[in-house]
Design a protein around this motif. Sequence first.
Motif: not given
Length: 104
Positions: A65-66, A68-70
Motif C-alpha cells: 500500500g505504501e 502505491v500511496h507514495s
Amino acid sequence: MGTIASLREGDRRLARKAIARGPVWAQFGLPLRHTVAAFAFPGAVAPGWPAAGVVCGAWAVLVAGERVHSGAHYPSDVAAGAVLGLAAAALVRAAPHLLGRRVL
C-alpha cells in the motif's frame, strides 16, 4: 517565497531536473524489490508458523500500500510483485521435493 523563481540557483537546477524526469511512478516499475521481498517472507514462513505468517502478511500488505500511496508503483505493479514474491516462496519451499530429496 517557495516558488521556483525564489529558490537559489542550485535548488532551481535540482527542481528542473525533477520536473524533466517526470512523475515518480515513471522512474520505477518492475522488478519490485520491496513488494517481492515483503510477500516472499510471509509466503515462506506461513506454512510452518501460521501466526507469524499472518503478522508478516499484514506487514506485506502495508508495504504494498505504501508503494502505491507514495506514487512509486501502479497497483498492478504491486500485485505482480506480490505474485512474484509468493511464487518465489513456494518454489523455495518446494525445491527439496523437486530435487527428489526431503531436506526440510
